[in-house]
Design a protein around this motif. Structure first.
Motif, PDB file in Angstrom:
ATOM      1  N   TRP A  79       0.828  -1.211   0.000  1.00 11.95           N
ATOM      2  CA  TRP A  79       0.000   0.000   0.000  1.00 11.95           C
ATOM      3  C   TRP A  79       0.862   1.261   0.000  1.00 11.95           C
ATOM      4  O   TRP A  79       0.408   2.331  -0.388  1.00 11.95           O
ATOM      5  N   LYS A  80       2.151   1.131   0.368  1.00 14.87           N
ATOM      6  CA  LYS A  80       3.055   2.275   0.283  1.00 14.87           C
ATOM      7  C   LYS A  80       3.237   2.720  -1.165  1.00 14.87           C
ATOM      8  O   LYS A  80       3.441   3.917  -1.435  1.00 14.87           O
ATOM      9  N   THR A  81       3.153   1.776  -2.093  1.00 13.56           N
ATOM     10  CA  THR A  81       3.291   2.130  -3.514  1.00 13.56           C
ATOM     11  C   THR A  81       2.184   3.085  -3.933  1.00 13.56           C
ATOM     12  O   THR A  81       2.430   4.101  -4.602  1.00 13.56           O
ATOM     13  N   VAL A  82       0.958   2.782  -3.538  1.00 15.39           N
ATOM     14  CA  VAL A  82      -0.177   3.643  -3.870  1.00 15.39           C
ATOM     15  C   VAL A  82      -0.087   4.941  -3.067  1.00 15.39           C
ATOM     16  O   VAL A  82      -0.346   6.038  -3.593  1.00 15.39           O
ATOM     17  N   HIS A  83       0.298   4.834  -1.794  1.00 19.74           N
ATOM     18  CA  HIS A  83       0.461   6.024  -0.956  1.00 19.74           C
ATOM     19  C   HIS A  83       1.451   7.003  -1.594  1.00 19.74           C
ATOM     20  O   HIS A  83       1.193   8.214  -1.699  1.00 19.74           O
ATOM     21  N   ASP A  84       2.602   6.486  -2.040  1.00 15.65           N
ATOM     22  CA  ASP A  84       3.630   7.355  -2.612  1.00 15.65           C
ATOM     23  C   ASP A  84       3.156   8.006  -3.905  1.00 15.65           C
ATOM     24  O   ASP A  84       3.509   9.161  -4.195  1.00 15.65           O
ATOM     25  N   ALA A  85       2.357   7.281  -4.693  1.00 17.13           N
ATOM     26  CA  ALA A  85       1.820   7.867  -5.926  1.00 17.13           C
ATOM     27  C   ALA A  85       0.861   9.015  -5.598  1.00 17.13           C
ATOM     28  O   ALA A  85       0.839  10.045  -6.296  1.00 17.13           O
ATOM     29  N   LEU A  86       0.079   8.864  -4.549  1.00 15.45           N
ATOM     30  CA  LEU A  86      -0.821   9.941  -4.133  1.00 15.45           C
ATOM     31  C   LEU A  86      -0.026  11.135  -3.595  1.00 15.45           C
ATOM     32  O   LEU A  86      -0.385  12.292  -3.850  1.00 15.45           O
ATOM     33  N   VAL A  87       1.059  10.869  -2.865  1.00 18.06           N
ATOM     34  CA  VAL A  87       1.910  11.950  -2.376  1.00 18.06           C
ATOM     35  C   VAL A  87       2.548  12.691  -3.539  1.00 18.06           C
ATOM     36  O   VAL A  87       2.633  13.929  -3.545  1.00 18.06           O
ATOM     37  N   ASP A  88       3.017  11.945  -4.549  1.00 18.10           N
ATOM     38  CA  ASP A  88       3.611  12.592  -5.728  1.00 18.10           C
ATOM     39  C   ASP A  88       2.625  13.540  -6.394  1.00 18.10           C
ATOM     40  O   ASP A  88       3.010  14.598  -6.911  1.00 18.10           O
ATOM     41  N   ALA A  89       1.345  13.162  -6.381  1.00 21.46           N
ATOM     42  CA  ALA A  89       0.341  13.977  -7.054  1.00 21.46           C
ATOM     43  C   ALA A  89      -0.172  15.128  -6.201  1.00 21.46           C
ATOM     44  O   ALA A  89      -0.431  16.223  -6.713  1.00 21.46           O
ATOM     45  N   PHE A  90      -0.281  14.895  -4.877  1.00 23.80           N
ATOM     46  CA  PHE A  90      -0.997  15.870  -4.044  1.00 23.80           C
ATOM     47  C   PHE A  90      -0.207  16.408  -2.851  1.00 23.80           C
ATOM     48  O   PHE A  90      -0.707  17.231  -2.102  1.00 23.80           O
ATOM     49  N   GLY A  91       1.006  15.938  -2.647  1.00 24.27           N
ATOM     50  CA  GLY A  91       1.776  16.423  -1.506  1.00 24.27           C
ATOM     51  C   GLY A  91       1.688  15.472  -0.317  1.00 24.27           C
ATOM     52  O   GLY A  91       1.179  14.363  -0.413  1.00 24.27           O
ATOM     53  N   ASP A  92       2.182  15.941   0.820  1.00 26.65           N
ATOM     54  CA  ASP A  92       2.383  15.060   1.979  1.00 26.65           C
ATOM     55  C   ASP A  92       1.104  14.740   2.748  1.00 26.65           C
ATOM     56  O   ASP A  92       1.134  13.910   3.655  1.00 26.65           O
TER      57      ASP A  92
END
Length: 349
Positions: free
Chosen positions: A81-94
């Motif tokens: 789930w970190k893979t999806v989390h990191d993709a969301l962070v890349d798009a929207f920030g922390d």
């Protein structure tokens, strides 16, 4: 390395909306790009404006998500789930959270077994069949919740006395009425009703077990996997979204316990399918007093009824002393406006 024992659970994502432009469609698109499915909603609909929430299925032991592996042509709990989390962070920030439980700050939390009902007006009631031996003084002390109870017709309505704290409602959206109904219901069925914000819930309990649950709330948008054109994905989406939902109900247990005839059963099923709860209408079909619906919708309070009694939280020592001195709680007085008996609830069945 040996794999941990799988612990399948609902996995939630929370994404701060705002300057980064996070919205339902963009969050759903990013999660779906990993061939993950689930449900997504604007946080304003569930009492948490400024967030977008998504619900998926995953394995909390290995912190992985269920996804469709196109190469293997099968589903698997192997996507970190970190893979999806990191993709969301890349798009929207922390401002991205993930887990079975979420802590949004400012006292707002979603627990592993909780619903996304985080704000808005709150109410809860337990509705019990008439019995002479309700021990509400003991129930109040046992649940550590002051109670108010009143006989209403041939029923007993119970609610918390005073407003529940936000901290209490994190774990008890029903404001402990579930505990009261399980303890006080005896062999007769009991109803628990609660609402918060756009959510309304009704549960039928019998001998402490849940026999029917109805939930009305805001609609969540389905997350479409990137490979949705594949036939297998459609079944995958249907199964996961059904698991994430409370499930459809035809009201069969309510029909049975209340002895509804065919016409009443039709009206009940139509009410269940409505997008917005109609608890006064539900109570009317079940032949329960209208004042219960008035209390639940906030038109009046149980304490407004002359026959209501308040039961504060006391220690066991205080309860025993009151009983020994003859100052224990007296039985609830009858409802002065009660109609002649006409109960159709099947007691002890």
């Amino acid at each position: 390395m040996a794999r941990n024992k799988m612990q399948v659970s609902e996995i939630r994502f929370a994404v701060r909306s705002g300057a980064a432009g996070a919205d339902v469609s963009r969050v759903a698109s990013i999660i779906g790009s990993f061939d993950v499915t689930g449900l997504v909603i604007d946080g304003a609909r569930v009492g948490a404006p400024g967030w977008v929430f998504a619900r998926t299925l995953g394995d909390t032991a290995d912190e992985t998500l269920l996804y469709f592996d196109a190469e293997q042509d099968a589903t698997a709990f192997l996507l970190p789930w970190k893979t999806v989390h990191d993709a969301l962070v890349d798009a929207f920030g922390d401002g991205v959270l993930v887990g079975a439980e979420l802590d949004l700050g400012n006292g707002q939390k979603v627990l592993e077994n909780g619903l996304f009902a985080l704000g808005g007006e709150h109410a809860s009631l337990a509705v019990l069949a008439h019995q002479s031996d309700h021990q509400f003084a003991g129930y109040a002390s046992g649940s550590k919740r002051a109670l108010v109870a009143a006989r209403v017709g041939e029923w007993v309505a119970v609610s918390g006395h005073g407003r529940a704290t936000e901290a209490d409602l994190v774990e008890n959206l029903d404001d402990r009425m579930w505990e009261i109904a399980a303890a006080a219901g005896g062999r007769s069925p009991a109803l628990v009703l609660w609402r918060r914000g756009e959510f309304t819930h009704a549960a039928l309990l019998h001998k402490g077990d849940v026999h029917q649950r109805l939930l009305w709330g805001p609609d969540w948008t389905v997350i479409e996997p990137a490979s949705l054109h594949r036939h297998e994905l459609r079944e995958f989406v249907a199964v996961v979204t059904a698991d994430l939902s409370l499930g459809e109900s035809d009201g069969a247990e309510l029909i049975k316990r209340f002895g509804l005839d065919q016409q009443q059963a039709v009206h009940l099923r139509a009410l269940i399918r409505r997008p917005v709860a109609d608890i006064p209408g539900l109570l009317e079909i079940l032949d329960l007093p209208a004042v219960i619906g008035e209390v639940f919708t906030g038109a009046c309070s149980l304490t407004d009824l002359p026959q209501a009694r308040v039961f504060p939280v006391r220690t066991l020592k205080e309860l025993a002393k009151a009983e020994f001195s003859g100052n224990g709680a007296e039985p609830l007085p009858p409802d002065p406006a009660a109609a002649p008996p006409g109960r159709r609830w099947r007691r002890g069945s």
